[in-house]
Design a protein around this motif. Structure first.
Motif, PDB file in Angstrom:
ATOM      1  N   ASP A 348      43.337  32.843  42.921  1.00 52.64           N
ATOM      2  CA  ASP A 348      44.517  32.225  43.059  1.00 52.64           C
ATOM      3  C   ASP A 348      45.169  32.562  41.598  1.00 52.64           C
ATOM      4  O   ASP A 348      46.119  31.571  41.291  1.00 52.64           O
ATOM      5  N   ASN A 349      44.857  33.402  40.811  1.00 55.46           N
ATOM      6  CA  ASN A 349      45.442  33.778  39.588  1.00 55.46           C
ATOM      7  C   ASN A 349      46.612  34.667  39.720  1.00 55.46           C
ATOM      8  O   ASN A 349      46.405  35.702  40.647  1.00 55.46           O
ATOM      9  N   VAL A 350      47.638  34.914  38.889  1.00 56.43           N
ATOM     10  CA  VAL A 350      48.556  35.836  38.706  1.00 56.43           C
ATOM     11  C   VAL A 350      48.566  36.468  37.266  1.00 56.43           C
ATOM     12  O   VAL A 350      48.584  35.926  36.445  1.00 56.43           O
ATOM     13  N   MET A 351      48.359  37.729  37.305  1.00 52.30           N
ATOM     14  CA  MET A 351      47.823  38.603  36.166  1.00 52.30           C
ATOM     15  C   MET A 351      49.306  39.769  35.922  1.00 52.30           C
ATOM     16  O   MET A 351      49.268  40.608  36.848  1.00 52.30           O
ATOM     17  N   ASP A 352      50.015  39.489  35.105  1.00 54.42           N
ATOM     18  CA  ASP A 352      51.264  40.193  35.261  1.00 54.42           C
ATOM     19  C   ASP A 352      52.112  40.423  33.968  1.00 54.42           C
ATOM     20  O   ASP A 352      52.701  39.842  33.303  1.00 54.42           O
ATOM     21  N   SER A 353      51.487  41.665  33.392  1.00 50.70           N
ATOM     22  CA  SER A 353      52.094  42.257  32.349  1.00 50.70           C
ATOM     23  C   SER A 353      51.839  43.705  32.080  1.00 50.70           C
ATOM     24  O   SER A 353      50.447  44.080  32.351  1.00 50.70           O
ATOM     25  N   GLU A 354      52.761  44.578  31.840  1.00 57.08           N
ATOM     26  CA  GLU A 354      52.255  45.863  31.397  1.00 57.08           C
ATOM     27  C   GLU A 354      51.493  45.988  30.279  1.00 57.08           C
ATOM     28  O   GLU A 354      50.684  47.028  29.827  1.00 57.08           O
ATOM     29  N   HIS A 355      51.458  44.974  29.485  1.00 52.10           N
ATOM     30  CA  HIS A 355      50.418  44.692  28.257  1.00 52.10           C
ATOM     31  C   HIS A 355      49.238  43.941  28.572  1.00 52.10           C
ATOM     32  O   HIS A 355      48.444  43.610  27.519  1.00 52.10           O
ATOM     33  N   LEU A 356      48.864  43.732  29.572  1.00 53.23           N
ATOM     34  CA  LEU A 356      47.506  43.234  30.049  1.00 53.23           C
ATOM     35  C   LEU A 356      46.801  44.441  30.572  1.00 53.23           C
ATOM     36  O   LEU A 356      46.945  45.250  31.328  1.00 53.23           O
ATOM     37  N   ASP A 357      45.556  44.536  29.692  1.00 52.17           N
ATOM     38  CA  ASP A 357      44.970  45.879  29.926  1.00 52.17           C
ATOM     39  C   ASP A 357      44.157  46.057  31.178  1.00 52.17           C
ATOM     40  O   ASP A 357      44.012  47.189  31.536  1.00 52.17           O
ATOM     41  N   ARG A 358      43.486  44.929  31.392  1.00 46.78           N
ATOM     42  CA  ARG A 358      42.616  44.875  32.469  1.00 46.78           C
ATOM     43  C   ARG A 358      42.604  43.609  33.178  1.00 46.78           C
ATOM     44  O   ARG A 358      42.870  42.662  32.428  1.00 46.78           O
ATOM     45  N   ALA A 359      42.539  43.530  34.379  1.00 45.61           N
ATOM     46  CA  ALA A 359      42.390  42.320  35.392  1.00 45.61           C
ATOM     47  C   ALA A 359      41.037  41.728  35.299  1.00 45.61           C
ATOM     48  O   ALA A 359      41.065  40.500  34.905  1.00 45.61           O
ATOM     49  N   LEU A 360      40.088  42.422  35.652  1.00 43.07           N
ATOM     50  CA  LEU A 360      38.574  41.737  35.684  1.00 43.07           C
ATOM     51  C   LEU A 360      38.017  43.114  34.655  1.00 43.07           C
ATOM     52  O   LEU A 360      37.912  44.073  35.154  1.00 43.07           O
ATOM     53  N   ARG A 361      37.174  42.606  33.831  1.00 45.66           N
ATOM     54  CA  ARG A 361      36.413  43.146  32.836  1.00 45.66           C
ATOM     55  C   ARG A 361      35.185  42.760  32.435  1.00 45.66           C
ATOM     56  O   ARG A 361      34.846  41.540  32.265  1.00 45.66           O
ATOM     57  N   ILE A 362      34.132  43.630  32.528  1.00 47.59           N
ATOM     58  CA  ILE A 362      32.691  43.306  32.326  1.00 47.59           C
ATOM     59  C   ILE A 362      32.422  44.343  31.180  1.00 47.59           C
ATOM     60  O   ILE A 362      32.251  45.512  31.565  1.00 47.59           O
ATOM     61  N   LYS A 363      32.044  43.970  29.781  1.00 46.38           N
ATOM     62  CA  LYS A 363      31.694  45.033  28.765  1.00 46.38           C
ATOM     63  C   LYS A 363      30.263  44.728  27.987  1.00 46.38           C
ATOM     64  O   LYS A 363      30.218  43.379  27.726  1.00 46.38           O
ATOM     65  N   THR A 364      29.502  45.590  28.195  1.00 37.61           N
ATOM     66  CA  THR A 364      28.095  45.449  27.621  1.00 37.61           C
ATOM     67  C   THR A 364      27.773  46.818  27.006  1.00 37.61           C
ATOM     68  O   THR A 364      28.427  47.585  27.116  1.00 37.61           O
ATOM     69  N   ASN A 365      26.634  46.646  26.642  1.00 41.09           N
ATOM     70  CA  ASN A 365      25.819  47.991  26.143  1.00 41.09           C
ATOM     71  C   ASN A 365      24.385  47.639  26.097  1.00 41.09           C
ATOM     72  O   ASN A 365      23.788  46.379  26.149  1.00 41.09           O
ATOM     73  N   ILE A 390      39.913  46.848  37.723  1.00 41.32           N
ATOM     74  CA  ILE A 390      38.624  46.390  37.554  1.00 41.32           C
ATOM     75  C   ILE A 390      37.806  47.431  36.488  1.00 41.32           C
ATOM     76  O   ILE A 390      37.693  48.660  37.024  1.00 41.32           O
ATOM     77  N   ARG A 391      37.299  46.893  35.655  1.00 40.90           N
ATOM     78  CA  ARG A 391      36.449  47.774  34.606  1.00 40.90           C
ATOM     79  C   ARG A 391      35.090  47.021  34.442  1.00 40.90           C
ATOM     80  O   ARG A 391      35.020  46.067  33.771  1.00 40.90           O
ATOM     81  N   ILE A 392      34.129  47.655  34.573  1.00 41.03           N
ATOM     82  CA  ILE A 392      32.765  47.469  34.194  1.00 41.03           C
ATOM     83  C   ILE A 392      32.194  48.795  33.467  1.00 41.03           C
ATOM     84  O   ILE A 392      32.097  49.651  34.063  1.00 41.03           O
ATOM     85  N   ASN A 393      31.772  48.518  32.200  1.00 41.74           N
ATOM     86  CA  ASN A 393      31.453  49.383  31.277  1.00 41.74           C
ATOM     87  C   ASN A 393      30.342  49.097  30.675  1.00 41.74           C
ATOM     88  O   ASN A 393      30.131  48.158  29.849  1.00 41.74           O
ATOM     89  N   PHE A 394      29.068  50.088  30.565  1.00 45.79           N
ATOM     90  CA  PHE A 394      27.957  49.746  29.628  1.00 45.79           C
ATOM     91  C   PHE A 394      28.104  50.548  28.498  1.00 45.79           C
ATOM     92  O   PHE A 394      27.062  50.612  27.488  1.00 45.79           O
ATOM     93  N   GLN A 395      29.114  51.121  28.063  1.00 44.67           N
ATOM     94  CA  GLN A 395      29.342  51.959  26.871  1.00 44.67           C
ATOM     95  C   GLN A 395      30.178  51.184  25.826  1.00 44.67           C
ATOM     96  O   GLN A 395      30.610  51.939  24.843  1.00 44.67           O
ATOM     97  N   TYR A 396      30.374  49.824  25.867  1.00 44.63           N
ATOM     98  CA  TYR A 396      31.104  49.195  24.950  1.00 44.63           C
ATOM     99  C   TYR A 396      30.600  49.376  23.429  1.00 44.63           C
ATOM    100  O   TYR A 396      29.405  49.129  23.238  1.00 44.63           O
ATOM    101  N   GLU A 397      31.568  49.638  22.540  1.00 41.34           N
ATOM    102  CA  GLU A 397      31.415  49.649  21.315  1.00 41.34           C
ATOM    103  C   GLU A 397      30.230  50.521  20.865  1.00 41.34           C
ATOM    104  O   GLU A 397      30.303  51.744  21.054  1.00 41.34           O
ATOM    105  N   GLU A 398      28.821  50.007  20.696  1.00 37.10           N
ATOM    106  CA  GLU A 398      27.893  50.881  20.114  1.00 37.10           C
ATOM    107  C   GLU A 398      27.276  51.738  21.390  1.00 37.10           C
ATOM    108  O   GLU A 398      26.590  52.893  21.047  1.00 37.10           O
ATOM    109  N   GLY A 399      27.610  51.732  22.593  1.00 41.36           N
ATOM    110  CA  GLY A 399      27.075  52.628  23.627  1.00 41.36           C
ATOM    111  C   GLY A 399      25.605  52.296  23.893  1.00 41.36           C
ATOM    112  O   GLY A 399      24.920  51.208  23.702  1.00 41.36           O
ATOM    113  N   ASP A 400      25.070  53.322  24.307  1.00 41.21           N
ATOM    114  CA  ASP A 400      23.564  53.045  24.726  1.00 41.21           C
ATOM    115  C   ASP A 400      22.603  53.430  23.611  1.00 41.21           C
ATOM    116  O   ASP A 400      21.922  54.406  23.335  1.00 41.21           O
TER     117      ASP A 400
END
Length: 482
Positions: A348-365, A390-400
């Motif tokens: 029940d959240n509202v995410m509303d901006s062209e300058h909001l890069d992602r709604a749900l993000r999981i970032k790791t490596n 929706i962005r889930i990415n295992f390549q954040y910053e240092e990557g693998d």
């Protein structure tokens, strides 16, 4: 225009999807590790968390800071007067330290147990722009690593039953001349001062240097705005925070936290995350407005070896009925997540901006490592988004580049509707550790540039999903990008 790589990825995904059988609903998610089968999980657990997280009980006897010499014109420093009011209330067993209407100038404010700092309507607290006013150094976490650094502007360590309330404003007074330039200030050797100190801190963490010895002379690591460290029964309600040097509200190793009706306004500052629960348990973030220069909400649990040394996850986080404008992500997990994250609920959240890069993000490596599981995201409206929904990415910053393979599994997305953005689903895991058991149900992603980019994903369930007017009822396993 869609890139050739994205087109190849989309073609591979659709081909895999067409080869699969008709969608079969997945089995109910297993309860978290160590939890008995009879205990609540999923949204039942979210309801339990909401019911059990209660505001602190604090005596309401008032202690007006002007009675202790605080200057409501802002011409004189009120640091000592605020501290005396807090001490007086504490000596009586606790109370409500009142900042009345007016403008007050102060350095660091240190809260004690059984204290409510009440910033009245019409009150503005302006924090000093002089780093010396945040010394002596205190024990803190900076981007997931412990050290002794400048005090956060409002700081509490080892307290119980503490609150910041009222309709007034806490103004960090960070700007292009104070605090923020440290992010880019040259060190005279071709580098940046904060990066030099940041790298030294991170090396101390990797080397296991005792925390007591982690002190930087003339530190250029920006302090957090509000930090609760190793504390319990916390409430931040109705106040406005603006112009933050860095992260805005940062509970660390804390439990039973409520953030309610808060305005977090720092869209121009670097790393000005809104609320960052770190290695904290039973946290409710609700009815608040976010406009940030980094993530709106970022859930963390320590960085690399230091996070693994402490080994305390963030868990049982409920996020509901908030509005989110600018930011790198609406609800984000990571990147400092080496201590694991469990049971995150956003609805029940509202995410509303062209300058909001992602709604749900999981970032790791594989340098961070850690496990993220039981993430639930439903009934969220996204009228505008700039990048991936929706962005889930295992390549954040240092990557693998490390030896600590991350795990992300059991992500449930339901009744989410978005317009715009670069990708509907952007999921990129490792071959040895695919992102697994992601369900997207009863959702629409409209006008995205690329529907999906998937790499090393197992058991992606699309149930009644529309992406750019194409309907999906499928189960997808994806291998490497073509």
């Amino acid at each position: 225009m869609r890139s050739a790589a994205a087109t190849r990825a989309l073609t591979a995904v659709l081909g895999a999807a067409l080869a699969m059988s008709v969608f079969t609903p997945p089995a109910a998610a297993a309860p978290p590790s160590g939890q008995a089968p009879s205990e609540p999980h999923g949204w039942e657990l979210a309801d339990q968390i909401r019911n059990e997280v209660k505001p602190p009980t604090i005596p309401q006897r008032p202690f007006d800071i002007t009675d202790y010499g605080a200057d409501p014109t802002g011409e004189q420093d009120s640091t000592d007067a605020i501290a005396e009011a807090i001490d007086a209330a504490s000596a009586k067993g606790g109370g409500k330290v009142v900042i009345p209407p007016g403008e007050f100038h102060t350095g660091a404010i240190h809260l004690e147990s059984n204290i409510e700092l009440h910033v009245s309507d019409g009150a503005t607290v302006r924090f000093s722009q002089d780093p010396a006013d945040y010394l002596p150094a205190v024990k803190t976490r900076w981007e997931g690593v412990e050290l002794y650094n400048y005090s956060p502007f409002v700081y509490a360590d080892g307290v119980r039953d503490v609150a910041i309330t009222g309709g007034g404003t806490l103004d960090g007074q960070a700007d292009d001349e104070h605090w923020w330039p440290w992010k880019e200030q040259p060190d005279g050797n071709g580098g940046v001062i904060e990066t030099e100190h940041r790298d030294r801190l991170f090396q101390w963490g990797e080397d296991g240097v005792p925390v007591e010895q982690r002190r930087l002379e003339d530190s250029k690591l920006r302090p957090n705005f509000v930090q609760f460290y190793d504390s319990e029964n916390i409430l931040v309600k109705d106040v406005t925070l603006t112009n933050s040097p860095m992260w805005m509200i940062h509970p660390v190793l804390s439990e039973n936290v409520t953030i309610d009706g808060v305005t977090l306004d720092s869209p121009d500052g670097p790393n000005s995350d809104g609320v960052d629960p770190e290695s904290s348990k039973n946290v409710v973030i609700k009815n608040s407005h976010f406009d940030n220069g980094d993530d709106c909400i970022a859930i963390k649990s320590g960085r690399n070896e230091d996070g693994r040394r402490i080994g305390v996850p963030s868990e049982n986080i409920v996020i509901h009925d908030n509005t989110m404008a600018d930011g790198h992500g609406g609800v984000t997990i990571g990147s400092e997540m080496s201590g694991d994250v469990y049971n995150v609920f956003a609805e029940d959240n509202v995410m509303d901006s062209e300058h909001l890069d992602r709604a749900l993000r999981i970032k790791t490596n594989s340098v961070r490592g850690g496990t993220v599981e039981q993430v639930y995201f439903r009934n969220n409206r996204i009228p505008q988004v700039g990048g991936e929904v929706i962005r889930i990415n295992f390549q954040y910053e240092e990557g693998d580049a490390g030896e600590h393979t991350p795990t992300v599994r059991d992500v449930q997305i339901e009744n989410v509707h978005s317009t715009g953005g670069s990708f509907g689903l952007y999921l990129r895991g490792y071959e040895r550790s695919p992102i697994s058991d992601v369900t997207v149900r009863d959702s629409t992603f409209s006008d995205v540039e690329t529907p999906m980019e998937l790499e090393h994903v197992r058991n992606l369930h699309l149930d009644n999903v529309d992406i750019n007017d194409r309907h999906y009822d499928e189960v997808i396993d994806a291998g490497p990008l073509s």
